[in-house]
Write a protein that holds these residues in place. Structure first.
Motif, PDB file in Angstrom:
ATOM      1  N   LEU A  12      19.942 -17.572  11.115  1.00 56.70           N
ATOM      2  CA  LEU A  12      20.611 -17.606  12.369  1.00 56.70           C
ATOM      3  C   LEU A  12      21.524 -19.207  12.497  1.00 56.70           C
ATOM      4  O   LEU A  12      22.644 -19.093  12.689  1.00 56.70           O
ATOM      5  CB  LEU A  12      20.169 -17.263  13.420  1.00 56.70           C
ATOM      6  N   ILE A  13      20.567 -19.970  12.428  1.00 56.37           N
ATOM      7  CA  ILE A  13      21.065 -21.241  12.517  1.00 56.37           C
ATOM      8  C   ILE A  13      22.295 -21.876  11.405  1.00 56.37           C
ATOM      9  O   ILE A  13      23.288 -22.200  11.867  1.00 56.37           O
ATOM     10  CB  ILE A  13      19.945 -22.238  12.269  1.00 56.37           C
ATOM     11  N   GLN A  14      21.946 -20.917  10.087  1.00 55.35           N
ATOM     12  CA  GLN A  14      23.079 -21.575   9.230  1.00 55.35           C
ATOM     13  C   GLN A  14      24.416 -20.664   9.415  1.00 55.35           C
ATOM     14  O   GLN A  14      25.404 -21.419   9.041  1.00 55.35           O
ATOM     15  CB  GLN A  14      22.167 -21.062   7.589  1.00 55.35           C
ATOM     16  N   ASN A  15      23.991 -19.497   9.707  1.00 56.79           N
ATOM     17  CA  ASN A  15      25.389 -18.525   9.989  1.00 56.79           C
ATOM     18  C   ASN A  15      26.219 -19.318  11.210  1.00 56.79           C
ATOM     19  O   ASN A  15      27.473 -19.493  11.049  1.00 56.79           O
ATOM     20  CB  ASN A  15      24.987 -17.113  10.180  1.00 56.79           C
ATOM     21  N   LEU A  16      25.412 -20.001  12.070  1.00 53.14           N
ATOM     22  CA  LEU A  16      26.148 -20.333  13.258  1.00 53.14           C
ATOM     23  C   LEU A  16      26.968 -21.663  12.834  1.00 53.14           C
ATOM     24  O   LEU A  16      27.900 -21.883  13.099  1.00 53.14           O
ATOM     25  CB  LEU A  16      25.026 -20.656  14.456  1.00 53.14           C
ATOM     26  N   ARG A  17      25.994 -22.321  12.187  1.00 55.84           N
ATOM     27  CA  ARG A  17      26.982 -23.537  11.537  1.00 55.84           C
ATOM     28  C   ARG A  17      28.252 -23.093  10.771  1.00 55.84           C
ATOM     29  O   ARG A  17      29.106 -23.952  10.688  1.00 55.84           O
ATOM     30  CB  ARG A  17      25.839 -24.479  10.745  1.00 55.84           C
ATOM     31  N   ALA A  18      28.019 -22.525   9.977  1.00 56.66           N
ATOM     32  CA  ALA A  18      29.109 -21.891   9.075  1.00 56.66           C
ATOM     33  C   ALA A  18      30.314 -21.303   9.799  1.00 56.66           C
ATOM     34  O   ALA A  18      31.528 -21.687   9.845  1.00 56.66           O
ATOM     35  CB  ALA A  18      28.766 -20.743   8.248  1.00 56.66           C
ATOM     36  N   ASP A  19      29.949 -20.687  10.916  1.00 59.04           N
ATOM     37  CA  ASP A  19      30.857 -20.230  12.022  1.00 59.04           C
ATOM     38  C   ASP A  19      31.692 -21.478  12.811  1.00 59.04           C
ATOM     39  O   ASP A  19      32.912 -21.490  12.790  1.00 59.04           O
ATOM     40  CB  ASP A  19      30.551 -19.141  13.041  1.00 59.04           C
ATOM     41  N   ASN A  20      31.044 -22.288  13.140  1.00 58.34           N
ATOM     42  CA  ASN A  20      31.412 -23.476  13.758  1.00 58.34           C
ATOM     43  C   ASN A  20      32.227 -24.082  12.873  1.00 58.34           C
ATOM     44  O   ASN A  20      33.436 -24.561  13.207  1.00 58.34           O
ATOM     45  CB  ASN A  20      30.138 -24.365  14.141  1.00 58.34           C
ATOM     46  N   ALA A  21      31.986 -24.282  11.509  1.00 57.31           N
ATOM     47  CA  ALA A  21      32.775 -25.037  10.568  1.00 57.31           C
ATOM     48  C   ALA A  21      34.411 -24.348  10.275  1.00 57.31           C
ATOM     49  O   ALA A  21      35.101 -24.974  10.521  1.00 57.31           O
ATOM     50  CB  ALA A  21      32.060 -25.330   9.098  1.00 57.31           C
TER      51      ALA A  21
ATOM     52  N   GLU B  60      37.843 -25.987  11.421  1.00 60.47           N
ATOM     53  CA  GLU B  60      39.027 -25.860  10.370  1.00 60.47           C
ATOM     54  C   GLU B  60      40.130 -25.158  10.917  1.00 60.47           C
ATOM     55  O   GLU B  60      41.353 -25.711  10.886  1.00 60.47           O
ATOM     56  CB  GLU B  60      38.331 -25.125   9.236  1.00 60.47           C
ATOM     57  N   ALA B  61      40.093 -23.954  11.627  1.00 54.36           N
ATOM     58  CA  ALA B  61      41.047 -23.318  12.270  1.00 54.36           C
ATOM     59  C   ALA B  61      41.987 -24.277  13.143  1.00 54.36           C
ATOM     60  O   ALA B  61      42.905 -24.337  13.374  1.00 54.36           O
ATOM     61  CB  ALA B  61      40.555 -22.131  12.859  1.00 54.36           C
TER      62      ALA B  61
END
Length: 68
Positions: free
Chosen positions: A48-57, A61-62
């Motif tokens: 979950l932490i890894q997925n949230l970090r990816a979403d945040n990145a 970027e957007a």
């Protein structure tokens, strides 16, 4: 006249706010992830932490692309 700041009033909870003090104490001492009867799974939490970090990145970027 004193230049002292007024002391904050501390309010004690009334006895009628909680039906059972034991239940309140257990809820406070039980970790959030175990309150629903679900055991903590470190692998699931890390995922979950890894997925949230990816979403945040992706969001950062957007946002950067909108600024330019």
């Amino acid at each position: 006249m004193d230049n002292q700041e007024p002391e904050e009033e501390q309010v004690e909870p009334t006895s009628g706010e909680h039906d059972d003090g034991q239940e309140v104490q257990e809820a406070v001492s039980t970790p959030l992830w175990e309150r629903d009867g679900v055991d903590f799974d470190p692998a699931k939490a890390w995922n979950l932490i890894q997925n949230l970090r990816a979403d945040n990145a992706k969001i950062k970027e957007a946002n950067d692309s909108y600024k330019s």
